[in-house]
Design a protein around this motif. Structure first.
Motif, PDB file in Angstrom:
ATOM      1  N   UNK A   1       0.838  -1.201   0.000  1.00  0.00           N
ATOM      2  CA  UNK A   1       0.000   0.000   0.000  1.00  0.00           C
ATOM      3  C   UNK A   1       0.872   1.249   0.000  1.00  0.00           C
ATOM      4  N   UNK A   2       1.838   1.298   0.881  1.00  0.00           N
ATOM      5  CA  UNK A   2       2.725   2.454   1.009  1.00  0.00           C
ATOM      6  C   UNK A   2       3.589   2.641  -0.235  1.00  0.00           C
ATOM      7  N   UNK A   3       4.132   1.552  -0.764  1.00  0.00           N
ATOM      8  CA  UNK A   3       5.003   1.644  -1.939  1.00  0.00           C
ATOM      9  C   UNK A   3       4.216   2.150  -3.145  1.00  0.00           C
TER      10      UNK A   3
ATOM     11  N   UNK B   1      11.008  -3.180   2.898  1.00  0.00           N
ATOM     12  CA  UNK B   1      10.299  -3.867   3.977  1.00  0.00           C
ATOM     13  C   UNK B   1      10.990  -3.691   5.325  1.00  0.00           C
ATOM     14  N   UNK B   2      12.279  -3.963   5.377  1.00  0.00           N
ATOM     15  CA  UNK B   2      12.981  -3.839   6.662  1.00  0.00           C
ATOM     16  C   UNK B   2      12.988  -2.401   7.155  1.00  0.00           C
ATOM     17  N   UNK B   3      13.172  -1.461   6.233  1.00  0.00           N
ATOM     18  CA  UNK B   3      13.149  -0.054   6.635  1.00  0.00           C
ATOM     19  C   UNK B   3      11.753   0.388   7.072  1.00  0.00           C
ATOM     20  N   UNK B   4      10.730  -0.162   6.431  1.00  0.00           N
ATOM     21  CA  UNK B   4       9.368   0.181   6.829  1.00  0.00           C
ATOM     22  C   UNK B   4       9.104  -0.297   8.249  1.00  0.00           C
ATOM     23  N   UNK B   5       9.470  -1.545   8.522  1.00  0.00           N
ATOM     24  CA  UNK B   5       9.261  -2.046   9.881  1.00  0.00           C
ATOM     25  C   UNK B   5      10.165  -1.315  10.872  1.00  0.00           C
ATOM     26  N   UNK B   6      11.390  -0.968  10.442  1.00  0.00           N
ATOM     27  CA  UNK B   6      12.307  -0.237  11.314  1.00  0.00           C
ATOM     28  C   UNK B   6      11.799   1.182  11.592  1.00  0.00           C
ATOM     29  N   UNK B   7      10.931   1.689  10.727  1.00  0.00           N
ATOM     30  CA  UNK B   7      10.336   3.008  10.945  1.00  0.00           C
ATOM     31  C   UNK B   7       9.049   2.899  11.745  1.00  0.00           C
ATOM     32  N   UNK B   8       8.100   2.137  11.215  1.00  0.00           N
ATOM     33  CA  UNK B   8       6.763   2.112  11.799  1.00  0.00           C
ATOM     34  C   UNK B   8       6.641   1.203  13.017  1.00  0.00           C
ATOM     35  N   UNK B   9       7.474   0.174  13.117  1.00  0.00           N
ATOM     36  CA  UNK B   9       7.462  -0.653  14.326  1.00  0.00           C
ATOM     37  C   UNK B   9       7.781   0.198  15.551  1.00  0.00           C
ATOM     38  N   UNK B  10       8.953   0.859  15.543  1.00  0.00           N
ATOM     39  CA  UNK B  10       9.265   1.742  16.675  1.00  0.00           C
ATOM     40  C   UNK B  10       8.282   2.916  16.809  1.00  0.00           C
ATOM     41  N   UNK B  11       7.801   3.458  15.668  1.00  0.00           N
ATOM     42  CA  UNK B  11       6.845   4.561  15.758  1.00  0.00           C
ATOM     43  C   UNK B  11       5.606   4.124  16.540  1.00  0.00           C
ATOM     44  N   UNK B  12       5.015   2.995  16.148  1.00  0.00           N
ATOM     45  CA  UNK B  12       3.800   2.531  16.833  1.00  0.00           C
ATOM     46  C   UNK B  12       4.071   2.183  18.285  1.00  0.00           C
ATOM     47  N   UNK B  13       5.191   1.515  18.528  1.00  0.00           N
ATOM     48  CA  UNK B  13       5.535   1.163  19.907  1.00  0.00           C
ATOM     49  C   UNK B  13       5.672   2.431  20.750  1.00  0.00           C
ATOM     50  N   UNK B  14       6.429   3.397  20.251  1.00  0.00           N
ATOM     51  CA  UNK B  14       6.630   4.644  20.992  1.00  0.00           C
ATOM     52  C   UNK B  14       5.348   5.462  21.097  1.00  0.00           C
ATOM     53  N   UNK B  15       4.579   5.480  20.007  1.00  0.00           N
ATOM     54  CA  UNK B  15       3.346   6.254  20.017  1.00  0.00           C
ATOM     55  C   UNK B  15       2.438   5.790  21.149  1.00  0.00           C
ATOM     56  N   UNK B  16       2.139   4.508  21.212  1.00  0.00           N
ATOM     57  CA  UNK B  16       1.220   4.012  22.241  1.00  0.00           C
ATOM     58  C   UNK B  16       1.821   4.140  23.637  1.00  0.00           C
ATOM     59  N   UNK B  17       3.140   3.984  23.742  1.00  0.00           N
ATOM     60  CA  UNK B  17       3.802   4.151  25.037  1.00  0.00           C
ATOM     61  C   UNK B  17       3.702   5.602  25.508  1.00  0.00           C
TER      62      UNK B  17
ATOM     63  N   UNK C   1      12.383   7.058   8.596  1.00  0.00           N
ATOM     64  CA  UNK C   1      11.314   7.349   7.644  1.00  0.00           C
ATOM     65  C   UNK C   1      11.871   8.018   6.389  1.00  0.00           C
ATOM     66  N   UNK C   2      12.801   8.932   6.562  1.00  0.00           N
ATOM     67  CA  UNK C   2      13.449   9.596   5.422  1.00  0.00           C
ATOM     68  C   UNK C   2      14.109   8.555   4.518  1.00  0.00           C
ATOM     69  N   UNK C   3      14.883   7.662   5.114  1.00  0.00           N
ATOM     70  CA  UNK C   3      15.596   6.647   4.342  1.00  0.00           C
ATOM     71  C   UNK C   3      14.619   5.673   3.684  1.00  0.00           C
ATOM     72  N   UNK C   4      13.599   5.247   4.404  1.00  0.00           N
ATOM     73  CA  UNK C   4      12.591   4.330   3.858  1.00  0.00           C
ATOM     74  C   UNK C   4      11.913   4.927   2.631  1.00  0.00           C
ATOM     75  N   UNK C   5      11.506   6.168   2.724  1.00  0.00           N
ATOM     76  CA  UNK C   5      10.828   6.819   1.610  1.00  0.00           C
ATOM     77  C   UNK C   5      11.747   6.920   0.401  1.00  0.00           C
ATOM     78  N   UNK C   6      12.980   7.294   0.616  1.00  0.00           N
ATOM     79  CA  UNK C   6      13.933   7.386  -0.487  1.00  0.00           C
ATOM     80  C   UNK C   6      14.131   6.037  -1.173  1.00  0.00           C
ATOM     81  N   UNK C   7      14.247   4.984  -0.404  1.00  0.00           N
ATOM     82  CA  UNK C   7      14.445   3.643  -0.976  1.00  0.00           C
ATOM     83  C   UNK C   7      13.201   3.207  -1.752  1.00  0.00           C
ATOM     84  N   UNK C   8      12.022   3.453  -1.196  1.00  0.00           N
ATOM     85  CA  UNK C   8      10.795   3.006  -1.853  1.00  0.00           C
ATOM     86  C   UNK C   8      10.552   3.695  -3.186  1.00  0.00           C
ATOM     87  N   UNK C   9      10.907   4.943  -3.320  1.00  0.00           N
ATOM     88  CA  UNK C   9      10.650   5.642  -4.578  1.00  0.00           C
ATOM     89  C   UNK C   9      11.830   5.557  -5.537  1.00  0.00           C
TER      90      UNK C   9
END
Length: 172
Positions: free
Chosen positions: A56-58, A92-108, A140-148
């Motif tokens: 979806x994101x890509x 994929x790894x960068x997406x999880x490395x971005x959004x995994x910590x984001x969601x964990x930190x967000x809810x915390x 997130x910066x790196x993930x976006x650059x790689x995806x596009x």
């Protein structure tokens, strides 16, 4: 026109978002009820949603930057033809490395802010999002650059080097 360009990629939302966010919140609720850790619940939500969320994101990002046909079906077909299924999971790894910590930190952060400030979901949610977003912005910066950058097939190091060469140190 120019205003329409701001909405490139919007058609991807109804095609992918319901399933992606359904997986996300189902996993979050399931995990948060079985553990006292908001960090684990947020991380689990991302792990469950990423198999749907990443394509979806890509697709959305490639439509946003004009790198694909202007329709969802055309973009998906073009990406699959050119890059195969692997292209749909670019970063994929960068997406999880971005959004995994984001969601964990967000809810915390959200839990901590509501403990201190009480039931003020708008303020606590905004503050939690700002803190989690600031913490994960470099990934997130790196993930976006790689995806596009799929057309260039640059490595992670190549993406950073290309950004530095084209935009200077301010790019990172």
């Amino acid at each position: 026109g120019s205003v329409r360009a701001f909405y490139r990629g919007l058609a991807v939302v109804p095609a992918f978002a319901p399933l992606a966010y359904g997986c996300y919140f189902t996993s979050y609720e399931f995990t948060s009820r079985r553990t006292d850790s908001e960090l684990l619940a947020g991380l689990g939500a991302e792990a469950a949603a990423n198999p749907v969320y990443i394509p979806y994101d890509v697709v959305k990002q490639r439509l946003m930057v004009g790198a694909e046909d202007n329709s969802v079906g055309g973009a998906v077909r073009g990406m699959l033809k050119r890059d195969g299924l692997r292209g749909m999971y670019r970063g994929t790894l960068l997406t999880f490395a971005t959004y995994g910590p984001f969601s964990a930190l967000y809810f915390w952060f959200y839990a901590k802010f509501t403990d201190v400030a009480g039931s003020h979901p708008l303020a606590c949610g905004a503050a939690a999002g700002a803190c989690a977003g600031a913490a994960t912005q470099p990934a997130d910066w790196l993930k976006t650059r790689v995806q596009v950058a799929s057309a260039t097939r640059l490595s992670l190091r190549g993406v950073v080097a290309d950004a530095l060469r084209r935009e200077g140190a301010g790019a990172v």
